[in-house]
Design an enzyme around this catalytic site. Structure first.
Site, PDB file in Angstrom:
ATOM      1  N   ASP A 153      12.105  -1.717   6.766  1.00 56.64           N
ATOM      2  CA  ASP A 153      11.626  -1.929   8.121  1.00 56.64           C
ATOM      3  C   ASP A 153      12.718  -2.663   8.888  1.00 56.64           C
ATOM      4  OD1 ASP A 153       9.385  -4.746   7.421  1.00 56.64           O
ATOM      5  OD2 ASP A 153      11.562  -4.560   7.393  1.00 56.64           O
ATOM      6  N   SER A 154      12.491  -2.882  10.190  1.00 57.70           N
ATOM      7  CA  SER A 154      13.584  -3.383  11.040  1.00 57.70           C
ATOM      8  C   SER A 154      13.611  -4.912  11.101  1.00 57.70           C
ATOM      9  CB  SER A 154      13.380  -2.866  12.460  1.00 57.70           C
ATOM     10  OG  SER A 154      12.220  -3.515  13.005  1.00 57.70           O
ATOM     11  N   PHE A 171       8.575  -6.707  13.117  1.00 58.01           N
ATOM     12  CA  PHE A 171       7.176  -7.101  12.902  1.00 58.01           C
ATOM     13  C   PHE A 171       7.103  -8.444  12.193  1.00 58.01           C
ATOM     14  CE2 PHE A 171       2.701  -6.404  12.513  1.00 58.01           C
ATOM     15  CZ  PHE A 171       2.322  -6.931  11.289  1.00 58.01           C
ATOM     16  N   GLY A 226       2.292  -0.543  15.690  1.00 56.74           N
ATOM     17  CA  GLY A 226       1.374  -1.298  16.534  1.00 56.74           C
ATOM     18  C   GLY A 226      -0.086  -1.153  16.175  1.00 56.74           C
ATOM     19  N   ASP A 272       2.536   2.590   4.234  1.00 52.93           N
ATOM     20  CA  ASP A 272       2.920   1.480   3.351  1.00 52.93           C
ATOM     21  C   ASP A 272       1.902   0.373   3.529  1.00 52.93           C
ATOM     22  OD1 ASP A 272       4.241   0.380   6.038  1.00 52.93           O
ATOM     23  OD2 ASP A 272       4.097  -1.282   4.592  1.00 52.93           O
ATOM     24  N   CYS A 304      -9.546   6.211 -15.492  1.00 56.68           N
ATOM     25  CA  CYS A 304      -8.179   5.869 -15.102  1.00 56.68           C
ATOM     26  C   CYS A 304      -7.272   5.828 -16.322  1.00 56.68           C
ATOM     27  CB  CYS A 304      -8.170   4.503 -14.402  1.00 56.68           C
ATOM     28  SG  CYS A 304      -6.522   3.977 -13.873  1.00 56.68           S
ATOM     29  N   CYS A 349      -4.201   4.337 -16.398  1.00 56.43           N
ATOM     30  CA  CYS A 349      -3.162   3.290 -16.288  1.00 56.43           C
ATOM     31  C   CYS A 349      -3.235   2.364 -17.501  1.00 56.43           C
ATOM     32  CB  CYS A 349      -3.343   2.508 -14.989  1.00 56.43           C
ATOM     33  SG  CYS A 349      -4.484   1.131 -15.116  1.00 56.43           S
ATOM     34  N   CYS A 355      -6.381   0.143 -17.811  1.00 56.98           N
ATOM     35  CA  CYS A 355      -7.637   0.833 -18.155  1.00 56.98           C
ATOM     36  C   CYS A 355      -7.585   1.467 -19.537  1.00 56.98           C
ATOM     37  CB  CYS A 355      -7.938   1.904 -17.105  1.00 56.98           C
ATOM     38  SG  CYS A 355      -8.321   1.180 -15.499  1.00 56.98           S
ATOM     39  N   HIS A 399      -2.543  -1.279 -12.045  1.00 57.10           N
ATOM     40  CA  HIS A 399      -3.740  -0.449 -11.852  1.00 57.10           C
ATOM     41  C   HIS A 399      -3.893  -0.030 -10.384  1.00 57.10           C
ATOM     42  CE1 HIS A 399      -7.808   1.089 -11.882  1.00 57.10           C
ATOM     43  NE2 HIS A 399      -8.005   0.329 -10.809  1.00 57.10           N
TER      44      HIS A 399
END
Ligand SMILES: CNc1nc2cc(C(=O)NN)ccc2[nH]1
Length: 373
Positions: free
Chosen positions: A93-94, A97, A217, A267, A305, A307, A310, A336
């Site tokens: 990102d720049s 924010f 925004g 994101d 799941c 993962c 799990c 997870h």
């Protein structure tokens, strides 16, 4: 291996789309969810573990890295990919924010923003030109324009003034970025929840020309209803042959609603941050593992799941290590959650490609119990 940046759409279903972004460092399957690697790490995860969850691209934060260890030091050490051992695409990102949400003693002018570091109080300045320089020093594959993101709700004139500044900064970002084959520069649409301002912003960005377009925004306090109302028109104002990136979103149902409305990339810190606070996202809703009802529950978080959390651990164990503030708690719950978010994206990519997104969405909502599970 491609030497250029490109986007190709494979299928659409209603406004939902699925495609591929090709970059010199690898392909990004869209719709894509980007885990956040703020200080050159996705907290509590090894890079190979992040890849194992299905992530094709990570997000890095300019604000944090410019303060510590500095972009110049990362460049001297070979760039952010080598530094953090993630050789796939990185979007940065720049800083705009986060400088408004984290820094102290901020001063905003036409030139840019001066501020003091929240870490040690040192003085810094971000301008479109400096932000482009930092993101180039980091070696970012996808660079974001430097802009200003107003909090909502806000008056029309305040939003208009902020958006027009951001559009002037978008031109300066484009000019400073220059011509960098294989690297992309994304413009950011602003304009709050005002349709006329969103349209003005989209036209300004289109005239400048970018490799991708973010809807900025949003997720700034407006709530899901207002956000979806804006997404009912804002993404379609942007070039349809370029990726559309919704910044900072979100909860699973936010993500589904955004993909439904034409968003290709997102994101959010939610899966990683909430993993560290004991919140586990599952197809049936959120499990708050610190709740006493899990203390002797031998079942996994989610029996469907695959993962590591799990596959090999009970809710009772996860409850224990969370209560004991053991490091493995953050590792397992973060893994997870990131795995679940990537499964959600894969499910939508498959559903859009098969023309059954509506059925997939109906099933997604039907499985979610009310409240905690
Ligand atoms: C968590 N919510 C959220 N909203 C965001 C908006 C922007 C933005 O407009 N940048 N120019 C960036 C990050 C965000 N994160």
């Amino acid at each position: 291996m491609t030497e250029r940046f490109s986007f190709s759409l494979h299928a659409t279903d209603g406004r939902a789309r699925t495609g591929t972004i090709s970059t010199p460092r690898g392909e990004i399957r869209t719709p894509a969810f980007m885990p956040v690697g703020t200080a050159a790490t996705v907290k509590a995860m090894l890079p190979e573990s992040v890849r194992a969850t299905g992530a094709d691209v990570l997000l890095g934060n300019t604000y944090h890295l410019m303060l510590r260890p500095t972009a110049e030091r990362i460049a001297r050490l070979g760039g952010l990919h080598a530094f953090m051992n993630w050789e796939r695409p990185i979007l940065t990102d720049s800083g705009g924010f986060q400088v408004m949400s984290l820094a102290e003693l901020r001063k905003l002018t036409e030139e840019g923003v001066t501020f003091r570091s929240h870490i040690d109080g040192s003085r810094h300045m971000l301008t479109p030109e400096r932000s482009m320089e930092i993101q180039q020093l980091l070696g970012s594959d996808i660079v974001m324009c430097f802009d200003e993101c107003p909090a909502l709700p806000a008056e029309h004139d305040r939003i208009a003034e902020s958006m027009r500044l951001s559009m002037r900064w978008a031109q300066r970002s484009r000019d400073a970025f220059g011509d960098r084959p294989g690297h992309a520069l994304f413009g950011i649409q602003q304009g709050g929840d005002k349709e006329d301002l969103r349209g003005e912003s989209a036209e300004a960005l289109r005239a400048i020309g970018f490799d991708g377009y973010a809807v900025g925004g949003l997720a700034v306090g407006e709530g899901q209803e207002v956000m979806f109302r804006v997404l009912d028109y804002a993404p379609d104002m942007l070039p349809e042959d370029k990726p559309r990136y919704l910044m900072g979103v979100g909860k699973p149902d936010d993500i589904v609603g955004a993909v439904k409305r034409g968003i290709d990339m997102m994101d959010c810190v939610l899966p990683s941050r909430s993993g560290r606070t004991g919140q586990a996202f599952t197809r049936r809703g959120v499990v708050n593992i610190k709740n006493a009802r899990h203390q002797e529950d031998p079942r996994p978080l989610d029996e469907h799941c695959s993962c590591p959390a799990c596959r090999s651990y009970s809710r009772a164990y996860l409850h224990h290590v969370f209560r004991s503030q053991e490091i493995i708690s953050s590792m397992l719950l973060t893994w997870h959650n990131l795995h679940y978010f990537q499964e959600l994206m894969q499910g939508m990519r498959d559903a859009i490609a098969a023309g059954r997104f509506a059925d997939w969405e109906t099933d997604f909502h039907a499985q979610r119990a009310e409240g905690d599970i």
